[in-house]
Each structure stands twice: as C-alpha cells, then as structure tokens.
Design a protein around this motif. Sequence first.
Motif, PDB file in Angstrom:
ATOM      1  N   PRO A   1      55.311 -36.645 -57.183  1.00  0.00           N
ATOM      2  CA  PRO A   1      55.873 -37.131 -55.916  1.00  0.00           C
ATOM      3  C   PRO A   1      56.892 -36.143 -55.346  1.00  0.00           C
ATOM      4  N   LEU A   2      57.094 -36.219 -54.063  1.00  0.00           N
ATOM      5  CA  LEU A   2      58.068 -35.358 -53.385  1.00  0.00           C
ATOM      6  C   LEU A   2      59.442 -36.038 -53.479  1.00  0.00           C
ATOM      7  N   ASN A   3      60.041 -35.897 -54.635  1.00  0.00           N
ATOM      8  CA  ASN A   3      61.313 -36.566 -54.922  1.00  0.00           C
ATOM      9  C   ASN A   3      62.290 -35.502 -55.397  1.00  0.00           C
ATOM     10  N   GLU A   4      62.874 -34.780 -54.437  1.00  0.00           N
ATOM     11  CA  GLU A   4      63.672 -33.604 -54.757  1.00  0.00           C
ATOM     12  C   GLU A   4      65.077 -33.988 -55.234  1.00  0.00           C
ATOM     13  N   THR A   5      65.448 -33.397 -56.364  1.00  0.00           N
ATOM     14  CA  THR A   5      66.812 -33.477 -56.871  1.00  0.00           C
ATOM     15  C   THR A   5      67.208 -32.081 -57.341  1.00  0.00           C
ATOM     16  N   SER A   6      68.459 -31.914 -57.722  1.00  0.00           N
ATOM     17  CA  SER A   6      68.922 -30.648 -58.280  1.00  0.00           C
ATOM     18  C   SER A   6      70.126 -30.937 -59.169  1.00  0.00           C
ATOM     19  N   HIS A   7      70.615 -29.913 -59.872  1.00  0.00           N
ATOM     20  CA  HIS A   7      71.772 -30.140 -60.730  1.00  0.00           C
ATOM     21  C   HIS A   7      73.008 -30.457 -59.902  1.00  0.00           C
ATOM     22  N   ILE A   8      73.044 -30.012 -58.657  1.00  0.00           N
ATOM     23  CA  ILE A   8      74.161 -30.340 -57.771  1.00  0.00           C
ATOM     24  C   ILE A   8      73.982 -31.728 -57.181  1.00  0.00           C
ATOM     25  N   PHE A   9      72.727 -32.084 -56.907  1.00  0.00           N
ATOM     26  CA  PHE A   9      72.430 -33.391 -56.305  1.00  0.00           C
ATOM     27  C   PHE A   9      71.444 -34.154 -57.193  1.00  0.00           C
ATOM     28  N   PRO A  10      71.900 -34.608 -58.364  1.00  0.00           N
ATOM     29  CA  PRO A  10      70.969 -35.299 -59.276  1.00  0.00           C
ATOM     30  C   PRO A  10      70.474 -36.629 -58.741  1.00  0.00           C
ATOM     31  N   LYS A  11      71.178 -37.207 -57.769  1.00  0.00           N
ATOM     32  CA  LYS A  11      70.757 -38.492 -57.205  1.00  0.00           C
ATOM     33  C   LYS A  11      69.877 -38.326 -55.968  1.00  0.00           C
ATOM     34  N   GLY A  12      69.509 -37.104 -55.656  1.00  0.00           N
ATOM     35  CA  GLY A  12      68.654 -36.851 -54.492  1.00  0.00           C
ATOM     36  C   GLY A  12      69.227 -35.743 -53.642  1.00  0.00           C
ATOM     37  N   LEU A  13      68.329 -34.937 -53.085  1.00  0.00           N
ATOM     38  CA  LEU A  13      68.742 -33.753 -52.338  1.00  0.00           C
ATOM     39  C   LEU A  13      69.424 -34.124 -51.025  1.00  0.00           C
ATOM     40  N   VAL A  14      70.521 -33.415 -50.711  1.00  0.00           N
ATOM     41  CA  VAL A  14      71.178 -33.536 -49.419  1.00  0.00           C
ATOM     42  C   VAL A  14      70.787 -32.321 -48.581  1.00  0.00           C
ATOM     43  N   VAL A  15      70.381 -32.562 -47.351  1.00  0.00           N
ATOM     44  CA  VAL A  15      69.930 -31.483 -46.468  1.00  0.00           C
ATOM     45  C   VAL A  15      70.755 -31.520 -45.192  1.00  0.00           C
ATOM     46  N   ARG A  16      71.138 -30.335 -44.731  1.00  0.00           N
ATOM     47  CA  ARG A  16      71.896 -30.215 -43.475  1.00  0.00           C
ATOM     48  C   ARG A  16      71.155 -29.275 -42.541  1.00  0.00           C
ATOM     49  N   GLY A  17      71.165 -29.608 -41.250  1.00  0.00           N
ATOM     50  CA  GLY A  17      70.509 -28.743 -40.273  1.00  0.00           C
ATOM     51  C   GLY A  17      71.069 -28.950 -38.889  1.00  0.00           C
ATOM     52  N   ARG A  18      70.522 -28.191 -37.951  1.00  0.00           N
ATOM     53  CA  ARG A  18      71.009 -28.235 -36.571  1.00  0.00           C
ATOM     54  C   ARG A  18      69.857 -28.387 -35.597  1.00  0.00           C
ATOM     55  N   LEU A  19      70.106 -29.167 -34.562  1.00  0.00           N
ATOM     56  CA  LEU A  19      69.242 -29.216 -33.394  1.00  0.00           C
ATOM     57  C   LEU A  19      70.078 -28.793 -32.200  1.00  0.00           C
ATOM     58  N   LEU A  20      69.506 -28.007 -31.303  1.00  0.00           N
ATOM     59  CA  LEU A  20      70.174 -27.626 -30.059  1.00  0.00           C
ATOM     60  C   LEU A  20      69.441 -28.283 -28.902  1.00  0.00           C
ATOM     61  N   LEU A  21      70.186 -28.942 -28.033  1.00  0.00           N
ATOM     62  CA  LEU A  21      69.613 -29.641 -26.879  1.00  0.00           C
ATOM     63  C   LEU A  21      70.023 -28.942 -25.599  1.00  0.00           C
ATOM     64  N   SER A  22      69.047 -28.718 -24.725  1.00  0.00           N
ATOM     65  CA  SER A  22      69.361 -28.178 -23.399  1.00  0.00           C
ATOM     66  C   SER A  22      68.657 -29.026 -22.341  1.00  0.00           C
ATOM     67  N   LEU A  23      69.304 -29.154 -21.205  1.00  0.00           N
ATOM     68  CA  LEU A  23      68.762 -29.906 -20.076  1.00  0.00           C
ATOM     69  C   LEU A  23      68.672 -28.971 -18.887  1.00  0.00           C
ATOM     70  N   GLU A  24      67.459 -28.815 -18.350  1.00  0.00           N
ATOM     71  CA  GLU A  24      67.239 -27.869 -17.244  1.00  0.00           C
ATOM     72  C   GLU A  24      66.216 -28.456 -16.277  1.00  0.00           C
ATOM     73  N   ARG A  25      66.120 -27.818 -15.096  1.00  0.00           N
ATOM     74  CA  ARG A  25      65.007 -28.084 -14.193  1.00  0.00           C
ATOM     75  C   ARG A  25      63.765 -27.427 -14.785  1.00  0.00           C
ATOM     76  N   PRO A  26      62.615 -28.093 -14.770  1.00  0.00           N
ATOM     77  CA  PRO A  26      61.428 -27.553 -15.443  1.00  0.00           C
ATOM     78  C   PRO A  26      61.069 -26.105 -15.102  1.00  0.00           C
ATOM     79  N   PRO A  27      61.111 -25.671 -13.838  1.00  0.00           N
ATOM     80  CA  PRO A  27      60.690 -24.291 -13.606  1.00  0.00           C
ATOM     81  C   PRO A  27      61.561 -23.246 -14.292  1.00  0.00           C
ATOM     82  N   ALA A  28      62.834 -23.570 -14.512  1.00  0.00           N
ATOM     83  CA  ALA A  28      63.759 -22.589 -15.071  1.00  0.00           C
ATOM     84  C   ALA A  28      64.048 -22.812 -16.546  1.00  0.00           C
ATOM     85  N   ALA A  29      63.515 -23.864 -17.111  1.00  0.00           N
ATOM     86  CA  ALA A  29      63.904 -24.249 -18.476  1.00  0.00           C
ATOM     87  C   ALA A  29      63.503 -23.206 -19.507  1.00  0.00           C
TER      88      ALA A  29
END
Length: 989
Positions: A812-840
Amino acid sequence: MAARTQQLAAALLFILGGVLSFPLSEDTQQTATCGYESCHATKSNMLNVHLVPHTHDDVGWLKTVDQYFYGDLNDIQHAGVQYILDSVVDQLLKNPDRRFIYVETAFFYRWWRQQSSSMQQTVKQLVNEGRLEFVNGGWCMSDEATTHYSAVIDQMTMGLRFLNETFGACGRPRVAWHIDPFGHAREHASMFAQMGYDGFFFGRLDYQDRTRRMIEKEQELLWRASDSLTPPMADLFTGILPNGYNPPEGFCWDQSCDDPPIRDDPDLEDYNVDDVVMRFIAAAKNQALVYKTNHIIMTMGSDFQYENANLWYKNLDKLIRYVNVLQTNGSKINVLYSTPSCYLQELHRANLTWALKTDDFFPYADDSHDLWTGYFTSRPALKRYERISNSNLQTCNQLEVLGGPASTKGPFGEGDSDTMKKAMAVAQHHDAVSGTEKQHVANDYAKRLAKGWQHCQVLVSNSLAALSGSTAERIYCDNLNISVCPLTESSKKFSVNVYNPLVRPVTWPVRLPVNGSAYAVSDANGKSVDCKVVPVSSVTRDVRKNRGSAVNELVFQVQAPPLGYSTYSVSLLQDGPPPASTKHRTPTAIQNKYLQVTFDPDTGLLSSLSNLETKQTVKLTQNFYWYNASDGNNSHSNQPSGAYIFRPNSSTPFIISKTAKTETVQTSVVQEVRQWFSPWASQVVRLYADSRALELEWTIGPIPIDDDLGKEVITRLDTSIETSEIFYTDSNGREVLQRKKDFRPTWRLRQSEPIAGNYYPINSRAFIKDDVDQLTVVTDRSQGGGSINNGSLEIMLHRRLLYDDVRGVGEPLNETSHIFPKGLVVRGRLLLSLERPPAAADTHRKLAQEVVLQPLLTFTNGELHPNTKLEFSGLQAALPPAVHLLTLSQWDKDLVLLRLEHQFQSWESKVNSQPVTVNLQKLFSTLEVLGASELNLSANQWKDDMTRYEWMAQTGADPLPKNSEASAAWEVTLKPMEIRTFLLRVSLR
C-alpha cells in the motif's frame, strides 16, 4: 548514405571537432546493413506476422536499479538484466535470422562497460547487421504524466548520445517505444517527432478507446502533437500494440512462463506442432481483423524476460519454420523475425491514409472502475524533490559552462555534473517520479538525487569562486522550506549569493531562519534592502522537529540578473526577543499594488481575489477535503485505491473543517494569514510586496488512518467563473490542452467513475476561465486535478492508502519515515494569478518558469573579501519574454550544447506569440562563440540530416513543404513552441 555521413563528419571536423561523427571505421560503415536495410523480406500476397523478441526492463520498480541489474533480491522478483544481455547476445550469434530489440540505455551502458573489447566488437557487429537493434534509446522509458519536458529531453539526450558515440549510425533508434507508461502525453509525441523518430509504439490505452479503435481499425494513427508547430514537425505515426507488450496467449516461452514448448519429435507421444501452429494461425488471423494492413506485430517477450534466451529462440525458430512450411499447401500466413522499425517500414510502404489524433491519451483506465489517475499525485515529496533536483541540475550545467575548466577542478576539489545527470535520468522512469515503486526503491531514487547534488555542489562552488574571485567556503541550505539553515541561525554577518538560471531578471522572495530580531540587508551595490523579521510558525516548528532552532525568519526580496548572480550582505542588528506577536484575528483583506485578497471574518477562509491593475474581481473560496479510498469491498467493483489507481468510495469529498483558526502577519515585505484547519492540515496565504501571484503554502500530514480508511487529500478552489465544465492543463509543462468533464474527444465516454475519470495530470499549471476572467494555478510539482463542478478547480495534494491496488507493486501507499513514523508530512506551494484571458499566458508562463527553475541560494560566513565580484550576468542582455534557454551544458572540452525555446503557443499571446530572433554571437558575456551547427532535439543527428517518414492523414491538413527560409549565419529565429538545438564551439573571453 554511410559515405555521405562520413563526408559530412569530416566537413564538420573543422567547425565542431567532429564530436558527432560516427566512430565506426569507413570499411565498417560501408558494410553496415542495419536499420531498414536489415529487415527480412516480406510477402505481399500474405499476412506477414512480425515477431519482435524483446524484454521490458524497469529501471527500478519492485527492486532498485542495482538490484535489477545484478539479479539481487530474487525473492521479490526474479530479474537480472546482466544475464539477459549475456544470454541474448549468445543466442543471436547462433542464427543470423534472429532479431532482438533493447530499450533502456541505463542498463545497457552498465553492461557494456563490463564487457571485454572482443565482446564489444562482437556486439557492434550484431548492431551493424541489424540483428540487435536499439529502440527508444533514452536512459529510461520515461513516465508521461508526471515528468517535465526539460528532464525528459535531458534523459533522452544522455541515452542517445551514448548509443551514437558507441555504435554510430546503426545505434540510432528509428522508433520510440513506450510500452508500459500509464497513459500518453501529447508533448511526448511532439518531442519524439522532433527527435527524428519515424514512429511510436505503446501498449496501454483506455479500454473503451481500444474497443472503438479495434472496431474501426484505428489502432494505428497519425498523432498531430502540436497546435503551433507546422506539420509535419510534430506529426508522429503511432501504433497501439495488440497485447499490451506481451505475447499472444499460449505463446510465452520464457523460464517465467507456463506455456508448453513446441514438441516436434513425431515419434513422441506428446508431439504438439499441429496444435501450436493452428492456434498461432488463429491468433494471427484474429489480430489481423482489427488492423488495416497485411502486416501485424507480435511482441514476443515481457518483463525481464530472456534471462535464458535459448528457451525463447529455440521455440520461435520452430514456430517460424512450422508455420511457414504450410505455405506450400496454400497457407497465406508468413512469419518472420522482425523489429518495430521493420514493421513500421511495411506500414509506410502500404501508402495508406491514417486516422488523425490531436489530443492525448489521458486518463487511462483498464476497466470501468479502474482509473490510473492516482499516480498523478502519489509520493508527492519525491515528486517535489525530483523537480527541485531538475532545477539544481540546470544551474549546475550552466555554471559548468560559465565558470570554465575551473568548475570541475577548483579550490573545492573535483566536481561533476554527470552523477546528477544520471540520477535525474533514472528518476524519469515510469515507476520513479510516478510514485508507483516500492518504498525502498523510492528511497533509492532520492539517495541518488542527493548524491548527484553533492557532486554538483562542489562544481557550483568552484564555478562561483572563479566568477566572483572569492574562495570563501559556500554553504548550501536545502531545508529552507522548513526554516532550517545552521549558518543563518547562528551567524551575525553572512552573505547570500542568488544565482538565477533564467535569461531574464527575476525578483524572488528570500526567507532565512534566524534568531535575531533585527537585521540589515544590502545589495551588491551597497544599497539598503527592506527586510523584516517574522516569527516561525508553530506548524513549521512541528514539521522540522529537532533539525533547526530558529525562532524567526528574515524575509526580503532579491533581484538577480539573467543567467547570473547577485550577492546580498546580511548583518545582525539586534539579538534578543522575537518581534511583536502576530494577530489572532482574521483580517478583512490583504493587498499589495497588484492584488487584493479578502477573507470571511467568520470562517477565516478566502472569499475573493481581485486584480487591481485590470480591475477584476472573482469570488473565491478555498478549502481542504479528502476522499475516502475504496478498500475493494464494493458491490460495483473490488478495485481499491492504490499507488496507481484513484478510486474514491464516494463522489462527495469530506471537508476537513468549515472554518480555519487564523494568525496574521503584516509587514512591508510580506503579508500572511496562517490558517489551521486541523492538526494535520494547515496553510499560509501569503502575498509579497512585488508579487503578481498569491501564494498558498500548504502542509498536509500525517494523514490520520485511525478509521482504517485511506484518504486522498485535495484542495478545492470554488469561484464565480463560468467554466461550462471546461478547464485547461499543461502537457509535461509545455503546451496547454483543453479538458471537458465526462468527455473524450475521440470516443463517446461511458463514465463510471465521476471523480477519478475527470482527473488529469498537472505538471506546472492549470486554469479555468470564461470570457472575462482567468484563474491560473501554478504548481510546484506534478499533481492530479480536475474541474468537477462549474467554476471549480481541485488539486490532489497527498495520498495515504491502506490497500494495494493489485497492479504489481505489492504494497500500500502508506509512506512513513524515521522523522515521521506516524505518516509522512508534505509541504508545497500553489501560486494563484487572476488575469484577463487574452493576457493571462504572459503571466502564467513566467510564473511557472520561475517555479520550475528557481534561484539557487548559497551562503558564505563573515565579511566578503573587498575584491569579490558581487554581481555577474552570463548574458550580454536579457532575452525577450518569449525566449527560454532550455539547455546550456558542457558537451566536450570546448563544445557547448545550447537549446533555445519559444515558450508560447501560436494563439496564446498577442505580444509574445510572434517569431523572435536571437543572435548567437551576441548571446553570452563571457563566452565567444566560434562556430555553431544545428542538431535535432535529442542532439544525436545534424538537423540537415534528419529525414523522417511522412504520413497521410484521413482528415486535417496535409503536411506542408519543409521550411527553407534563409537567415544570417548567427541569427536564430524561433517560432511559437519551437525548440532549436545547437552545438557551439566556444572559448572564454
């Protein structure tokens, strides 16, 4: 042809040192009969059955690359690649009619280096005679859903270069071969076409699509893989193999197979030739019913087969003999040893028209409830590490060129880029970055990337020393995303070198873990830079555990010149208590000069996003949800979610929390609203002073499994944009494709999984739009996502599953590690932009590029030497926004590989979707370009020598005549979506 190649190589020797000239002797070249010339004759009045002996050797999956090569841990899977190649070569020598194809250069390269010179000569002869043929030829058979095009091009270039330099023209594959990836990307087809392949074969496509194609005899088609490149530049003939990549049922003769051998002694009681022949003829006739010509292909092999090649070849020899002898009695079946390229040649000779395809082959399903869309997100930490590693590798490659010979042998020792190149190439495999390998194999991929980066760090340090004149030790802080950097945490004075791998200036936010409460920052010109100290969040402290001790972060924005660096000096002004505590109420809004973001004070959630420049506002709510994963105990299907397959047990996700606890940080440099949804789900909504994008930094995990149910965690953006159930995703980070809910462009879909069946790979960006507004989300890794509801976009962030999905990985896809024995913690970023479609597009292309190739920070302690050069650019001037420097890499002593790319589609931008011209001699500030010659995309053929089969489509425009526009010797014009590859002879100025 061989003589012309020899002449060309000699002519180019003066300009380029003949690096791509074929290493075979002239006599050998003249006698070589490889490729299409080596194909066995066929019979025009018969059904010709092309038997293709092959092995599919995963570059890591259930075992690591090393374990597969050596045949270790056979209790997991019996597989040893070195024995396969030993055995095949031995058997090919016994019968000149026999053929074999090999695919994965990563394995062949290892095997080749262990052979004696006499064995190497023997193998060269087999290659020259077309008896051993390379297909695909990349370092690995890459995944197509979760890979970025730049990394794919790199790994293909590495594999094909080895074949080219080892075997010359006869080592160049004519056919791309992706028999195992789980769905197929349009951008891959476009790349293969530009690499000079005549055709492409694969094994997996949606079961509904296959059924329709079988009925209509459209299992072979013309794939028009770009809407911007002029046909036939991105046209690729594509064939779908009949049995995945396995032999027909009953005709497997490997040691791992159970089918009976051909027993051809008529005096024996169990003589079975007649039965085998009749069953084979029946299989051939049935297969011929769903293909267009009197030629069919049969893949005679499978995973890690031919370790004892004698088993296969002894039976195949008999099969060919006994089937063909019936021709004297009127049989119309002709069986022959063949290769994919020989089969392709016969299809081309048929001179037919072929169905045209312009979309892609995602998502892939092998049954009604079995959608292979989970791996778009599986192992999100590895996916992010692979993407960071790609950015680091490009920086390493560039600085190896810009720093000159001192880069590899300098004050910090011997560094190299090759270790990182090989690690990144292996990571592109379809069971690597895809996340579909066993846990110990995923760990091995990460270790390889880490080792490669260690080698590159020495090179980068040497190069920056040569360019700056300073030999001060450079420190690398690879855990800044969790606020860990021992130097900045303890030093009272240090400098930050910011290297920018892009060809235009970038403004980039820097966040450094510190323990002081006030600092002074100055740029390369001594000018003071606005900086602020903010407290490290409790979530970050929890995630980093005991790996760092900073209580604060120093935040400031830097500017770095194109293809160069800028140095910033940091001094501690005040030690002592942390800055004023954060506010615990939700603000009504945060804004800078470009964007305004509003929040609902009652829930703490986002409520709107406004572009202040264009005066547009959309309602925007964002939250986190999870789908409970099916455990396989279901009335419709026993299919559970797993590493490959996404199968929620309900179409309605569970909300983690309807409200968020908030904490607010507001400074002149950055504004943050820190949101807590649960102990395992949090986020920072972040707006920097000079940014046109809103940052959402998410932290997910450990995902709870106390209820014994796996969870698939998403973030969902719900807006007021009228999308009509349409959204858009990129293809491998390049061209954009339209997606529509419950719809496939080439067949009438029977949708049985309303969520998983509407998920697509997102490599760098996705967007929703109407006539007025476009909301774009830029991701920092490959992820799966969809637009299930009108005006909505959801992205899967993390998966934790308790059952195997029965597709071979066996855990199973049940990721753990020695740092996170109770389950993997993942951090990431999303960037959001709002534009008029022709220029986006102008905005989201820039944002995505900056995330893919982010600046590299290095640190030095104490005062800099007064003579240190604090700023440098490798370019004479920044390049236009439409131009991207895709590759700058050392090829040989004074030879450099350069790829320039037009990064806009023809319809995307009024301003930037125009041709752009670059002068190669006026490009670099420290390199003098002495000569240049153009190559194909994979750098294994001169561009002028690249001739490909042309194919006729049943519909759509016919291929246009080749462009013969003349230009000045050093002027390079790029048209929309065009990549041009050059080998440059250079010297340091």
